[in-house]
Design a protein around this motif. Structure first.
Motif, short mmCIF file in Angstrom:
data_model
loop_
_atom_site.label_atom_id
_atom_site.label_comp_id
_atom_site.label_asym_id
_atom_site.label_seq_id
_atom_site.Cartn_x
_atom_site.Cartn_y
_atom_site.Cartn_z
N ILE B 84 73.38 1.52 39.68
CA ILE B 84 73.01 0.78 40.90
C ILE B 84 74.07 -0.30 41.12
CG2 ILE B 84 71.27 -0.68 41.99
CD1 ILE B 84 69.27 0.55 39.87
N VAL B 85 74.77 -0.22 42.23
CA VAL B 85 75.77 -1.24 42.54
C VAL B 85 75.15 -2.21 43.55
CG1 VAL B 85 78.07 -1.69 43.45
CG2 VAL B 85 77.66 0.35 42.06
N SER B 86 74.88 -3.40 43.10
CA SER B 86 74.20 -4.38 43.97
C SER B 86 74.96 -5.70 43.90
CB SER B 86 72.75 -4.54 43.53
OG SER B 86 72.67 -4.67 42.12
N VAL B 87 76.19 -5.62 44.34
CA VAL B 87 77.06 -6.80 44.41
C VAL B 87 77.29 -7.13 45.88
CG1 VAL B 87 78.18 -6.24 42.21
CG2 VAL B 87 79.14 -5.34 44.35
N PRO B 88 77.80 -8.32 46.22
CA PRO B 88 78.12 -8.61 47.62
C PRO B 88 79.00 -7.49 48.19
CG PRO B 88 78.31 -10.61 46.31
CD PRO B 88 78.06 -9.49 45.34
N GLU B 111 74.64 2.35 46.08
CA GLU B 111 74.99 0.99 46.46
C GLU B 111 73.95 0.58 47.51
OE1 GLU B 111 76.73 -1.96 49.00
OE2 GLU B 111 76.28 0.08 49.60
N VAL B 112 73.61 -0.70 47.56
CA VAL B 112 72.43 -1.12 48.31
C VAL B 112 72.72 -2.18 49.39
CG1 VAL B 112 70.88 -0.60 46.39
CG2 VAL B 112 71.93 -2.87 46.54
N GLY B 113 73.98 -2.33 49.75
CA GLY B 113 74.38 -3.43 50.64
C GLY B 113 73.96 -3.25 52.09
N ILE B 119 81.70 0.57 53.25
CA ILE B 119 81.35 1.11 51.92
C ILE B 119 81.65 2.61 51.89
CG2 ILE B 119 79.45 1.46 50.28
CD1 ILE B 119 80.06 -1.53 50.71
N CYS B 120 81.17 3.31 52.92
CA CYS B 120 81.39 4.76 52.94
C CYS B 120 82.88 5.09 53.04
CB CYS B 120 80.61 5.40 54.09
SG CYS B 120 78.83 5.45 53.78
N GLU B 121 83.61 4.29 53.80
CA GLU B 121 85.05 4.51 53.91
C GLU B 121 85.76 4.28 52.58
OE1 GLU B 121 86.40 2.03 57.12
OE2 GLU B 121 85.84 3.51 58.65
N THR B 135 73.07 3.78 50.38
CA THR B 135 71.69 3.41 50.74
C THR B 135 71.62 1.97 51.24
OG1 THR B 135 70.98 2.42 48.63
CG2 THR B 135 70.95 4.83 48.76
N HIS B 136 70.58 1.69 51.95
CA HIS B 136 70.26 0.30 52.30
C HIS B 136 68.75 0.13 52.29
CE1 HIS B 136 70.35 -3.28 55.31
NE2 HIS B 136 70.00 -3.64 54.09
N PRO B 137 68.23 -0.31 51.16
CA PRO B 137 66.79 -0.59 51.11
C PRO B 137 66.52 -1.87 51.91
CG PRO B 137 67.80 -0.62 48.89
CD PRO B 137 68.90 -0.66 49.90
N ILE B 138 65.68 -1.72 52.97
CA ILE B 138 65.41 -2.89 53.83
C ILE B 138 64.32 -3.72 53.16
CG2 ILE B 138 64.91 -3.66 56.18
CD1 ILE B 138 67.13 -1.77 56.36
#
Lengths: 314, 314
Positions: B84-88, B111-113, B119-121, B135-138
């Motif tokens: 899980i990548v959860s950095v700025p 990644e959850v940003g 990010i995709c690029e 991903t983006h968990p709201i």
């Protein structure tokens, strides 16, 4: 508007008018008035709660919900101990003098609206001015009507009192005892300061939320999926956009100059932030946000020394 | 920044590396990453949670809080089941390719940003692109750091997945099983639509709150008493102004064009409202607010037919 049905409700013949407790009248049985009398009913079980409302269905609903004991009319105000006027602030300007005309010598009347200059002016020269106390309990939710009334709404909240010196000492005491019993802390302020500051911490928030809602809804016209993406952050920021236009239009009207001023400052700050973004000045953007972060401590009511210690420990 | 301390943490010699469960790595142990692994620990008790963080004190804190089982390094990612990548989001651009370089064939990385195009690029041409799911968990709160991690944060929340077709089917399934177990509903979206819409329902709310906070704080410089007057409405509207500038500056940077556009629309709506007030067009002000009131139903996710029935009954 408020007056059209005022005389339609009579206390039922079977109603025990000879009860020993205080006689509390609430005019306009919505979120604030309703919540106040719910508290009074639980704090002072002997009291009888009479409701007056221009909206007949509100009266029925308030009785059914147990918010009030019975409907009533202005004719009965002569026997009132307390009269709570909790109608939209435009209606208050005409209702309040009528209430003061009708009450008895020992009645204390208070009004709970979000503007204070026009309200205080409307009764300034009334012969019964000393029976009136101008208040603004800073409490509420985004809901309205009798069903929005909840107990304990005022616990720990601030009640701003304006022109306290113009209320008779004995009646001040009567009102303050009640406010303190409800758990409110009291702050005294002149109407001008009240209206100026409340524009920042309340009126502006409402417009900010309404226009945020508008901006997103306009977008959503073409993009139905957008709200699947809305999280708790959006919900919190936009919450006040659920508020009643009937209540808020007259508030903005009565506090127009101050509200326009706060809006100008807000728009200027937003524009400046936008320009920083256009110019890609990310250091300044970071600093802007960092300096506003101290809203945390302000909202927590911490002292500057506490803050410093906290910051070091983080 | 994120990389400076990455190799400082080694799994303690006494740590039971031979555990049977999945090996979960979280890079950046704050609100989102921390909350995710708290959920995983409770949903999959056999799993071992390894943390990687550029901030040494975050690792210590996360271990002390029981958010992770041990600190780790990029060298161990070859054995990871989940990363899980959860950095700025700025750090993510450099961390993600490094993660993909280090993982094994069966590792799924997500990644959850709050931005998805950059990010995709950043990983678009990476040979291990199929091991990555964007991903983006709201979900979230205004707090940050390991102590902000809470269980159940994702229950009932939306998780936006972008470019799902670019993730290997088997690893998609592995990630989706986990997201569903956490209680999230899945929405698929291309990165461009994500970044456009999220500007409205998330990024704009944050700027709206930050600038509201700023406007009120500027005032407060000279008027210390003003915050005694702030109620729950202000608190709710300004809540997001407590958010982390380190997290939000790169989000605004990466989604600059969309955010500028939403800001322009928001400022235009505010200016129009201000003009209505200047011109004392209270009918229009009432109508503006009334039309935005339907945000209630939108937030409740009600269908138009339900709404109508409700309105009649009110």
């Amino acid at each position: 508007m408020i007056e059209s049905n005022l005389n339609k409700f009579q206390v039922p013949a079977s109603f025990p008018l000879e009860r020993v407790g205080e006689r509390i009248f609430v005019i306009g049985i919505g979120l604030i008035g309703g919540s106040m009398v719910l508290d009074i009913k639980s704090l002072r079980p002997e009291a009888t709660i009479f409701g007056i409302d221009s909206n007949e269905s509100h009266l029925d609903e308030a009785i059914a919900l147990g918010v009030i004991d019975a409907g009533s009319t202005f004719d009965d105000l002569a026997n009132a101990d307390f009269v709570i006027v909790s109608v939209p602030v435009d209606a208050a300007l005409t209702v309040l003098p009528k209430v003061l005309d009708a009450i008895g010598d020992q009645t204390i009347v208070f009004e709970v609206g979000s503007t204070k200059i026009p309200i205080c002016e409307a009764v300034s020269n009334h012969p019964r001015r000393r029976n009136f106390i101008a208040t603004h309990p800073i409490a509420g939710t985004e809901f309205s009507g009798p069903s929005a009334a909840i107990t304990g709404l005022f616990q720990g909240k601030t009640n701003i009192i304006c022109e306290v010196e113009r209320t008779s000492f004995k009646l001040q005491e009567k009102a303050l005892d009640l406010f303190k019993q409800m758990g409110m802390r009291i702050r005294y302020m002149d109407p001008k300061s009240h209206d100026k500051h409340i524009a920042y911490v309340s009126h502006l928030s409402h417009i900010s939320a309404f226009m945020l809602g508008k901006t997103v809804i306009e977008k959503e016209k073409h993009e139905q999926d957008i709200f699947d993406m809305a999280g708790s952050g959006f919900e919190s920021t936009v919450r006040l956009a659920k508020s009643s236009p009937a209540m808020w239009t007259p508030i903005f009207k009565q506090n127009r100059k101050q509200v326009v001023k706060t809006l100008e400052e807000y728009i200027s700050n937003l524009t400046q932030f936008k320009d920083l973004l256009v110019n890609e000045d990310y250091d300044a953007i970071f600093e802007e946000m960092e300096s506003v972060n101290r809203i945390k401590e302000i909202l927590n009511g911490m002292s500057p020394s506490t803050l410093k210690a906290e910051a070091v420990n983080k």
